[in-house]
Design a protein around this motif. Structure first.
Motif, PDB file in Angstrom:
ATOM      1  N   GLY A  27      33.351   3.185  76.950  1.00  0.00           N
ATOM      2  CA  GLY A  27      32.201   3.282  76.055  1.00  0.00           C
ATOM      3  C   GLY A  27      30.898   3.489  76.804  1.00  0.00           C
ATOM      4  O   GLY A  27      30.865   3.455  78.037  1.00  0.00           O
ATOM      5  N   PRO A  28      29.812   3.686  76.045  1.00  0.00           N
ATOM      6  CA  PRO A  28      28.511   3.921  76.679  1.00  0.00           C
ATOM      7  C   PRO A  28      27.966   2.710  77.446  1.00  0.00           C
ATOM      8  O   PRO A  28      27.216   2.890  78.394  1.00  0.00           O
ATOM      9  CB  PRO A  28      27.592   4.234  75.500  1.00  0.00           C
ATOM     10  CG  PRO A  28      28.461   4.422  74.319  1.00  0.00           C
ATOM     11  CD  PRO A  28      29.781   3.801  74.596  1.00  0.00           C
ATOM     12  N   MET A  29      28.329   1.495  77.073  1.00  0.00           N
ATOM     13  CA  MET A  29      27.766   0.322  77.741  1.00  0.00           C
ATOM     14  C   MET A  29      28.497  -0.022  79.040  1.00  0.00           C
ATOM     15  O   MET A  29      27.888  -0.346  80.040  1.00  0.00           O
ATOM     16  CB  MET A  29      27.804  -0.898  76.812  1.00  0.00           C
ATOM     17  CG  MET A  29      26.835  -0.831  75.657  1.00  0.00           C
ATOM     18  SD  MET A  29      25.119  -0.778  76.187  1.00  0.00           S
ATOM     19  CE  MET A  29      24.760  -2.506  76.464  1.00  0.00           C
ATOM     20  N   MET A  30      29.816   0.010  79.009  1.00  0.00           N
ATOM     21  CA  MET A  30      30.565  -0.442  80.186  1.00  0.00           C
ATOM     22  C   MET A  30      31.428   0.656  80.802  1.00  0.00           C
ATOM     23  O   MET A  30      32.158   0.416  81.761  1.00  0.00           O
ATOM     24  CB  MET A  30      31.435  -1.656  79.819  1.00  0.00           C
ATOM     25  CG  MET A  30      30.585  -2.849  79.423  1.00  0.00           C
ATOM     26  SD  MET A  30      31.542  -4.305  79.000  1.00  0.00           S
ATOM     27  CE  MET A  30      32.079  -4.881  80.579  1.00  0.00           C
ATOM     28  N   GLY A  31      31.321   1.867  80.229  1.00  0.00           N
ATOM     29  CA  GLY A  31      32.163   2.956  80.725  1.00  0.00           C
ATOM     30  C   GLY A  31      31.711   3.468  82.083  1.00  0.00           C
ATOM     31  O   GLY A  31      30.626   3.159  82.566  1.00  0.00           O
ATOM     32  N   GLN A  32      32.577   4.268  82.690  1.00  0.00           N
ATOM     33  CA  GLN A  32      32.296   4.856  84.000  1.00  0.00           C
ATOM     34  C   GLN A  32      31.813   6.290  83.828  1.00  0.00           C
ATOM     35  O   GLN A  32      32.312   7.011  82.958  1.00  0.00           O
ATOM     36  CB  GLN A  32      33.583   4.891  84.848  1.00  0.00           C
ATOM     37  CG  GLN A  32      34.226   3.553  85.105  1.00  0.00           C
ATOM     38  CD  GLN A  32      33.343   2.652  85.948  1.00  0.00           C
ATOM     39  OE1 GLN A  32      32.782   3.087  86.946  1.00  0.00           O
ATOM     40  NE2 GLN A  32      33.189   1.415  85.520  1.00  0.00           N
ATOM     41  N   LEU A  33      30.892   6.694  84.684  1.00  0.00           N
ATOM     42  CA  LEU A  33      30.412   8.073  84.652  1.00  0.00           C
ATOM     43  C   LEU A  33      31.475   9.002  85.228  1.00  0.00           C
ATOM     44  O   LEU A  33      32.053   8.723  86.279  1.00  0.00           O
ATOM     45  CB  LEU A  33      29.134   8.194  85.492  1.00  0.00           C
ATOM     46  CG  LEU A  33      28.571   9.609  85.604  1.00  0.00           C
ATOM     47  CD1 LEU A  33      27.938  10.052  84.292  1.00  0.00           C
ATOM     48  CD2 LEU A  33      27.557   9.702  86.736  1.00  0.00           C
ATOM     49  N   CYS A  34      31.723  10.095  84.511  1.00  0.00           N
ATOM     50  CA  CYS A  34      32.568  11.151  85.080  1.00  0.00           C
ATOM     51  C   CYS A  34      31.743  12.434  85.048  1.00  0.00           C
ATOM     52  O   CYS A  34      31.531  13.014  83.971  1.00  0.00           O
ATOM     53  CB  CYS A  34      33.868  11.313  84.280  1.00  0.00           C
ATOM     54  SG  CYS A  34      34.926  12.555  85.013  1.00  0.00           S
TER      55      CYS A  34
END
Ligand code: SF4
Ligand code: SF4
Length: 440
Positions: A200-207
Motif C-alpha cells: 500500500g501507499p503507507m507501508m509499501g516499497q517503491l518499485c
C-alpha cells in the motif's frame, strides 16, 4: 499428515506482512484467534474481495485453525464500514458456530496493525517488544487463512492493481509474474512518468518504473499502486537518510506531533519519535531515546500525516532500528516500559478518509469491478526467499518439466517456506535466489 505438516507442505506464509512461515506461527496453543480482515492500507481492496468471494471458506478455515490452537474465542476483525462483507460473513455463519464472532472495528489507520487489533478486540495492550501470543492471541490474515483452507500449494496471489492504471482491478496472478505484465493486465499505465508501490501507499516499497519488468509477484504482495513520479509519496521514497538527518537538524521544531499521533505511543508504548529525532539530529544519541526506535512498526503516521514540517521520523527510526539490530541490541522491558493506554487515544485515531485526502490519493479511491481478472504469463521468475528464514534450495534442474503446484525448492527442516511452480512449463534457469519457468 498433520494440520501443520499440510500447511508447511503447501508453503503457506503470512500473506499480509513479512511472510513468517505459517506452520511455525501456528505451532502453539492460544486463547484467542483473530482473523485480520481489516486491510487498512489506503486503496487496497484485495482482502475485502476475498472475504466477499470466499466467506464460507474463510469461516471454515478460521474454525479449523481455532480448533488446532484450542482457542476459546475466534474473531474475524473487519472494519464496520464494510457492511457488504459483514453481511456476507453473517449469512455464512451456521447457528452452532457460536465460538466465532465478527468484530467490527472503526475506520482508522493503522487498525490492522497486530498491536492495534489486540487493543481493539480485547481492550488489552501487548507489552512493548512482545508479540500478541504473549497475551494468548494468534492473528492471521484473511489471505493466509484461505491458503490454509484450500490445502493446495501457494502458487497464485490475488492483488489490487490501482492508481494511474486505465482499469483498476483485482487480478489473480501466478507467483513470479513480472509487475509490468500486471500493469498491462490492468489496461496499462494512464501516464508515461510513473513509479509503483508494491503493497500500500503507507507501508509499501517503491518499485521504480525501470525495475517493473524485473520485479516479481511474491506470496506477500497484495497490491500494486502506480503513482506519478512527482507524487509526494514517491518523492518521499527518494529521500536519502543523510538528507533526512540534515532536514531534521535544520527544521525539527520539537512540537512532538509525531509522538502525539503515534499509534504505538497512544497504545501505551514508550515510543517517542520526537526524542529519537532530537537525539539523532542533534548528535546527542542516548541509548534510552534511540532504543525506543525498536518499538516502531513503520506505519508512517508520523511522517505522512503528523509532522507539520514534512520531516521523516519513520525513516530515521528505521535507520536507528537497523543499526541497533545489527549491533545485537534488543528491547528489554522495564517497570517504566509498562504504561497505560493514552487517555486521548480514541480521539487521536487517524480516519482513513482524512489520511487519503492528506496523502493526495482521493482521485484513486475508486471501485473496482467485482470480476477477478486472471493472467497467465509466458514465464515466471520465482524468488526462493519470499518468507522469513533461509533461502529455499532448488530441487529441480534446467530443462525439467514442471506443473503448477510442483515443489521446485525446499527449506527442509530449516526455518522458511517451500516453493512451488506457478506455471506448467520447463525450468529455464536455476539460480541461487530464483528459478525461472517458461510456459509450455
Ligand atoms: S512532528 Fe516533525 S517537527 Fe514536530 S517533533 Fe516530530 S519531527 Fe519534529
Ligand atoms: S512510523 Fe512513526 S507513527 Fe508509526 S509507529 Fe513508528 S514512530 Fe510511531
Amino acid at each position: 499428515m498433520t494440520f501443520l505438516e499440510g500447511i508447511k507442505k503447501a508453503g503457506v506464509v503470512g500473506a499480509g506482512g513479512a511472510g513468517f512461515p505459517t506452520h511455525i506461527k501456528l505451532d502453539t496453543q492460544a486463547k484467542t484467534l483473530i482473523i485480520n480482515g481489516i486491510e487498512c492500507e489506503p486503496l487496497l481492496k484485495t482482502d475485502k474481495f476475498l472475504i466477499r468471494r470466499f466467506s464460507e471458506a474463510l469461516i471454515q478455515g478460521a474454525l479449523a485453525i481455532g480448533k488446532h490452537l484450542k482457542a476459546q474465542d475466534i474473531v474475524i476483525a473487519i472494519k464496520e464500514k464494510n457492511k457488504k462483507e459483514i453481511e456476507q460473513l453473517q449469512r455464512c455463519l451456521k447457528p452452532g458456530e457460536v465460538s466465532l464472532k465478527i468484530h467490527p472495528v472503526g475506520d482508522f489507520y493503522p487498525a490492522g496493525d497486530e498491536q492495534m487489533l489486540v487493543r481493539e478486540v480485547m481492550a488489552e495492550t501487548v507489552a512493548p517488544g512482545k508479540i500478541p501470543l504473549s497475551k494468548g492471541v494468534v492473528i492471521t490474515n484473511v489471505a493466509t487463512v484461505l491458503d490454509i483452507v484450500h490445502q493446495q500449494p501457494v502458487t497464485h496471489r490475488v492483488m489490487t492493481i490501482g492508481g494511474e492504471v486505465n482499469q483498476p482491478c483485482l487480478i489473480k496472478v501466478p507467483i513470479g509474474t513480472d509487475l509490468q505484465s500486471c500493469i498491462e493486465a490492468a489496461g496499462g499505465p494512464k501516464i508515461s512518468d510513473y513509479h509503483a508501490l508494491t503493497g500500500g501507499p503507507m507501508m509499501g516499497q517503491l518499485c521504480p518504473r525501470s525495475e517493473l519488468s524485473r520485479t516479481y509477484v511474491t506470496k506477500t504482495m497484495g497490491g500494486l499502486i502506480l503513482l506519478p513520479s512527482h507524487h509526494p509519496i514517491i518523492q518521499h521514497h527518494h529521500l536519502s537518510i543523510s538528507h533526512c538527518l540534515k532536514r531534521a537538524a535544520s527544521v525539527c521544531i520539537q512540537c512532538r506531533m509525531c509522538t502525539d499521533l503515534c499509534p504505538r505511543y497512544l497504545n501505551g508504548h514508550p515510543l517517542h519519535p520526537h526524542l529519537v529525532m532530537r537525539s539523532v539530529a542533534f548528535g546527542k544519541i542516548t541509548m534510552e531515546s534511540s532504543k525506543s526506535a525498536l518499538l516502531c512498526c513503520a506505519c508512517g503516521i508520523c511522517e505522512h500525516f503528523a509532522c507539520p514540517m514534512g520531516l521523516s521520523p519513520k525513516m530515521i527510526n528505521e535507520s536507528v532500528k537497523s543499526t541497533l539490530m545489527q549491533g545485537g541490541v534488543k528491547w528489554v522491558n522495564t517497570e517504566e516500559a509498562f504504561q497505560e493506554v493514552h487517555p486521548q487515544r480514541s480521539y487521536r485515531k487517524i480516519p482513513t478518509e482524512r489520511l487519503i485526502q492528506r496523502l493526495g490519493l482521493s482521485i484513486y479511491e475508486t471501485d473496482v469491478p467485482e470480476t477477478l481478472q486472471s493472467l497467465t504469463p509466458d514465464k515466471v521468475v520465482i524468488p526462493l526467499k519470499q518468507h522469513i528464514g533461509v533461502l529455499a534450495k532448488p530441487v529441480v534442474e534446467n530443462g525439467d518439466k514442471v506443473v503448477v503446484g510442483q515443489l521446485i525448492a525446499s527449506v527442509g527442516t530449516d526455518l522458511g517456506s517451500e516453493i512451488h511452480s506457478s506455471l506448467d512449463g520447463t525450468v529455464k534457469k536455476v539460480e541461487k535466489d530464483y528459478i525461472m519457468v517458461e510456459r509450455s
